[in-house]
Scaffold this motif. Structure first.
Motif, PDB file in Angstrom:
ATOM      1  N   GLU A  87      10.936  -4.911   2.367  1.00  0.00           N
ATOM      2  CA  GLU A  87      11.174  -5.584   3.626  1.00  0.00           C
ATOM      3  C   GLU A  87      12.495  -5.529   4.414  1.00  0.00           C
ATOM      4  O   GLU A  87      13.582  -5.591   3.607  1.00  0.00           O
ATOM      5  CB  GLU A  87      10.961  -7.072   3.277  1.00  0.00           C
ATOM      6  CG  GLU A  87       9.408  -7.072   2.882  1.00  0.00           C
ATOM      7  CD  GLU A  87       9.118  -8.607   2.384  1.00  0.00           C
ATOM      8  OE1 GLU A  87       8.007  -8.978   2.354  1.00  0.00           O
ATOM      9  OE2 GLU A  87      10.044  -9.367   2.082  1.00  0.00           O
ATOM     10  N   THR A  88      12.383  -5.233   5.746  1.00  0.00           N
ATOM     11  CA  THR A  88      13.777  -5.246   6.472  1.00  0.00           C
ATOM     12  C   THR A  88      13.345  -5.767   7.739  1.00  0.00           C
ATOM     13  O   THR A  88      12.652  -5.460   8.481  1.00  0.00           O
ATOM     14  CB  THR A  88      14.319  -3.960   6.567  1.00  0.00           C
ATOM     15  OG1 THR A  88      15.450  -3.916   7.214  1.00  0.00           O
ATOM     16  CG2 THR A  88      13.057  -3.024   7.317  1.00  0.00           C
ATOM     17  N   GLY A  89      14.274  -6.854   8.177  1.00  0.00           N
ATOM     18  CA  GLY A  89      14.270  -7.588   9.460  1.00  0.00           C
ATOM     19  C   GLY A  89      12.750  -7.809   9.743  1.00  0.00           C
ATOM     20  O   GLY A  89      12.426  -7.816  11.007  1.00  0.00           O
ATOM     21  N   GLY A  90      12.071  -8.532   8.873  1.00  0.00           N
ATOM     22  CA  GLY A  90      10.908  -9.065   9.032  1.00  0.00           C
ATOM     23  C   GLY A  90       9.684  -8.201   9.066  1.00  0.00           C
ATOM     24  O   GLY A  90       8.411  -8.396   9.478  1.00  0.00           O
ATOM     25  N   THR A  91       9.977  -7.016   8.853  1.00  0.00           N
ATOM     26  CA  THR A  91       9.140  -5.785   8.896  1.00  0.00           C
ATOM     27  C   THR A  91       8.755  -5.204   7.263  1.00  0.00           C
ATOM     28  O   THR A  91       9.748  -5.038   6.645  1.00  0.00           O
ATOM     29  CB  THR A  91       9.629  -4.474   9.680  1.00  0.00           C
ATOM     30  OG1 THR A  91       9.475  -5.036  11.032  1.00  0.00           O
ATOM     31  CG2 THR A  91       8.667  -3.454   9.596  1.00  0.00           C
ATOM     32  N   THR A  92       7.559  -5.038   7.038  1.00  0.00           N
ATOM     33  CA  THR A  92       7.099  -4.289   5.661  1.00  0.00           C
ATOM     34  C   THR A  92       6.852  -2.989   5.784  1.00  0.00           C
ATOM     35  O   THR A  92       6.193  -2.443   6.739  1.00  0.00           O
ATOM     36  CB  THR A  92       6.026  -5.118   5.043  1.00  0.00           C
ATOM     37  OG1 THR A  92       6.233  -6.755   5.066  1.00  0.00           O
ATOM     38  CG2 THR A  92       5.835  -4.646   3.734  1.00  0.00           C
ATOM     39  N   VAL A  93       7.661  -2.143   4.947  1.00  0.00           N
ATOM     40  CA  VAL A  93       7.335  -0.858   5.085  1.00  0.00           C
ATOM     41  C   VAL A  93       6.876  -0.299   3.607  1.00  0.00           C
ATOM     42  O   VAL A  93       7.133  -0.886   2.799  1.00  0.00           O
ATOM     43  CB  VAL A  93       8.987  -0.018   5.149  1.00  0.00           C
ATOM     44  CG1 VAL A  93       8.821   1.561   5.161  1.00  0.00           C
ATOM     45  CG2 VAL A  93       9.291  -0.272   6.495  1.00  0.00           C
ATOM     46  N   ALA A  94       5.965   0.429   3.647  1.00  0.00           N
ATOM     47  CA  ALA A  94       5.125   1.071   2.261  1.00  0.00           C
ATOM     48  C   ALA A  94       5.016   2.509   2.717  1.00  0.00           C
ATOM     49  O   ALA A  94       4.680   2.976   3.633  1.00  0.00           O
ATOM     50  CB  ALA A  94       4.003   0.346   2.099  1.00  0.00           C
ATOM     51  N   VAL A  95       5.179   3.296   1.780  1.00  0.00           N
ATOM     52  CA  VAL A  95       5.119   4.799   1.815  1.00  0.00           C
ATOM     53  C   VAL A  95       4.319   5.155   0.382  1.00  0.00           C
ATOM     54  O   VAL A  95       5.026   4.661  -0.486  1.00  0.00           O
ATOM     55  CB  VAL A  95       6.311   5.747   1.857  1.00  0.00           C
ATOM     56  CG1 VAL A  95       5.781   7.055   1.931  1.00  0.00           C
ATOM     57  CG2 VAL A  95       7.160   5.179   3.162  1.00  0.00           C
ATOM     58  N   VAL A  96       3.411   5.927   0.339  1.00  0.00           N
ATOM     59  CA  VAL A  96       2.521   6.309  -0.736  1.00  0.00           C
ATOM     60  C   VAL A  96       2.476   7.781  -0.835  1.00  0.00           C
ATOM     61  O   VAL A  96       1.872   8.234   0.279  1.00  0.00           O
ATOM     62  CB  VAL A  96       1.195   5.661  -1.018  1.00  0.00           C
ATOM     63  CG1 VAL A  96       0.543   6.302  -2.230  1.00  0.00           C
ATOM     64  CG2 VAL A  96       1.635   4.106  -1.504  1.00  0.00           C
ATOM     65  N   CYS A  97       2.836   8.441  -1.603  1.00  0.00           N
ATOM     66  CA  CYS A  97       2.574   9.985  -1.804  1.00  0.00           C
ATOM     67  C   CYS A  97       1.915  10.457  -3.167  1.00  0.00           C
ATOM     68  O   CYS A  97       1.927   9.847  -4.177  1.00  0.00           O
ATOM     69  CB  CYS A  97       3.884  10.713  -1.506  1.00  0.00           C
ATOM     70  SG  CYS A  97       4.621  10.417   0.028  1.00  0.00           S
ATOM     71  N   ASP A  98       0.919  11.435  -2.977  1.00  0.00           N
ATOM     72  CA  ASP A  98       0.263  12.031  -4.095  1.00  0.00           C
ATOM     73  C   ASP A  98       0.768  13.556  -4.258  1.00  0.00           C
ATOM     74  O   ASP A  98       0.410  14.416  -3.347  1.00  0.00           O
ATOM     75  CB  ASP A  98      -1.100  11.829  -3.828  1.00  0.00           C
ATOM     76  CG  ASP A  98      -1.971  12.290  -5.063  1.00  0.00           C
ATOM     77  OD1 ASP A  98      -1.675  12.781  -5.869  1.00  0.00           O
ATOM     78  OD2 ASP A  98      -3.313  11.979  -4.942  1.00  0.00           O
ATOM     79  N   GLY A  99       1.627  13.728  -5.353  1.00  0.00           N
ATOM     80  CA  GLY A  99       1.989  15.155  -5.619  1.00  0.00           C
ATOM     81  C   GLY A  99       0.292  15.950  -5.569  1.00  0.00           C
ATOM     82  O   GLY A  99      -0.475  15.687  -6.559  1.00  0.00           O
ATOM     83  N   VAL A 100       0.414  17.211  -5.174  1.00  0.00           N
ATOM     84  CA  VAL A 100      -0.639  18.153  -5.071  1.00  0.00           C
ATOM     85  C   VAL A 100      -0.667  18.908  -6.459  1.00  0.00           C
ATOM     86  O   VAL A 100       0.332  19.496  -6.802  1.00  0.00           O
ATOM     87  CB  VAL A 100      -0.574  19.081  -4.117  1.00  0.00           C
ATOM     88  CG1 VAL A 100      -1.756  20.264  -4.189  1.00  0.00           C
ATOM     89  CG2 VAL A 100      -0.734  18.310  -2.715  1.00  0.00           C
ATOM     90  N   ALA A 101      -1.586  18.605  -7.430  1.00  0.00           N
ATOM     91  CA  ALA A 101      -1.384  18.853  -8.909  1.00  0.00           C
ATOM     92  C   ALA A 101      -1.557  20.363  -8.952  1.00  0.00           C
ATOM     93  O   ALA A 101      -0.872  20.871 -10.092  1.00  0.00           O
ATOM     94  CB  ALA A 101      -2.662  18.457  -9.404  1.00  0.00           C
ATOM     95  N   SER A 102      -2.052  21.331  -8.076  1.00  0.00           N
ATOM     96  CA  SER A 102      -1.983  22.792  -7.897  1.00  0.00           C
ATOM     97  C   SER A 102      -0.719  23.311  -7.684  1.00  0.00           C
ATOM     98  O   SER A 102      -0.206  24.565  -7.961  1.00  0.00           O
ATOM     99  CB  SER A 102      -3.091  23.200  -7.152  1.00  0.00           C
ATOM    100  OG  SER A 102      -2.897  22.998  -5.863  1.00  0.00           O
TER     101      SER A 102
END
Length: 275
Positions: A87-102
């Motif tokens: 959270e920063t300045g009243g804003t919520t930030v989310a990042v999700v990444c999935d490693g490519v298994a191959s």
């Protein structure tokens, strides 16, 4: 006189390596068989067990209510997903990444993308800029595009009654209750990706979607380790922290064939006295 934990050849206290098999004698001890035989990749060279790491299970909970969980699952040797939630300045930030298994070092790709994009979004960069910076970070992990680490990407910026999503690949966003899908996969019907982050990804043009919800709800950003199990009865209510844990249990009980990562963010329309 002590012995080499692999070949049991006698070794001297001052020896750094076993002269018979070459095993380094200062290796960490295995959590299963206790042999000091864990290699640089985290596997025990005696019993084969991969040693647990802090990434096998992670949880994040913010004071504003948003929560995330990432877990190795039941079938994978390591967690190649990554997440950020802040959270920063009243804003919520989310990042999700999935490693490519191959791809090689897929966990490093996901971690680099998440770390870079979260910092960019928290610093006020646009969602498009954050993806471009994440792409550069992942591409920079190798000088050889034929052996490139890779990952998928989804981000959410929530604040002021608006939600902005960005994605490349097949990680997704949903609106709860109801599990209303908010993103479209970059993939052909067989499941093969048509977009990702990495040195072999070419020019990455992320999708961006922004909207203002008219009613309170929960935003879920997640990897396919969760959404492949959304058929049937799936919990979609409750406080984010408990619901995130419930959803992880649901995925594991349904098979847990992949890493599972999800972030839940409560969203209220602008002007809502409860927002």
């Amino acid at each position: 006189m002590s012995r080499c934990p692999l070949c049991e050849t006698p070794v001297l206290p001052e020896d750094a390596f076993c002269e018979a098999c070459g095993h380094p004698l200062g290796s960490p001890a295995c959590t299963s068989c206790d042999a000091p035989a864990v290699d640089a990749e985290g596997y025990c060279e005696r019993c084969g067990l991969r040693q647990p790491t802090h990434r096998d299970h992670q949880e994040i909970h913010l004071d504003g209510g948003a929560a995330g969980v990432s877990d190795r699952g039941l079938r994978r040797a390591r967690n190649e997903d990554a997440m950020a939630l802040l959270e920063t300045g009243g804003t919520t930030v989310a990042v999700v990444c999935d490693g490519v298994a191959s791809s090689p070092r897929a966990d490093e790709a996901a971690e680099a993308a998440v770390r870079t994009a979260a910092a960019a979004l928290a610093g006020g960069r646009s969602s498009q800029e954050a993806v471009k910076l994440a792409q550069a970070a992942v591409a920079g992990l190798t000088a050889d595009p034929s052996d490139a680490p890779a990952c998928t990407y989804v981000s959410a910026v929530v604040g002021g009654g608006r939600v902005t999503l960005a994605w490349a690949g097949d990680s997704r966003a949903y609106w709860l209750p109801g599990w209303v899908r908010l993103t479209e996969d970059d993939a052909v019907p067989t499941g093969q990706l048509t977009a990702w982050l990495g040195a072999d990804a070419g020019t990455v043009e992320p999708h961006v979607r922004s909207f203002a919800p008219s009613a309170p709800g929960l935003l879920c950003v997640c990897t396919d380790g969760l959404y492949r199990y959304l058929a049937g009865h799936v919990p979609d209510g409750g406080q984010p922290r408990e619901l995130a844990r419930d959803l992880l249990r649901h995925a594991l009980d349904a098979g847990g064939r992949d890493n599972v990562t999800l972030v839940l963010i409560p969203v209220s329309p602008q002007g809502d006295p409860h927002g």
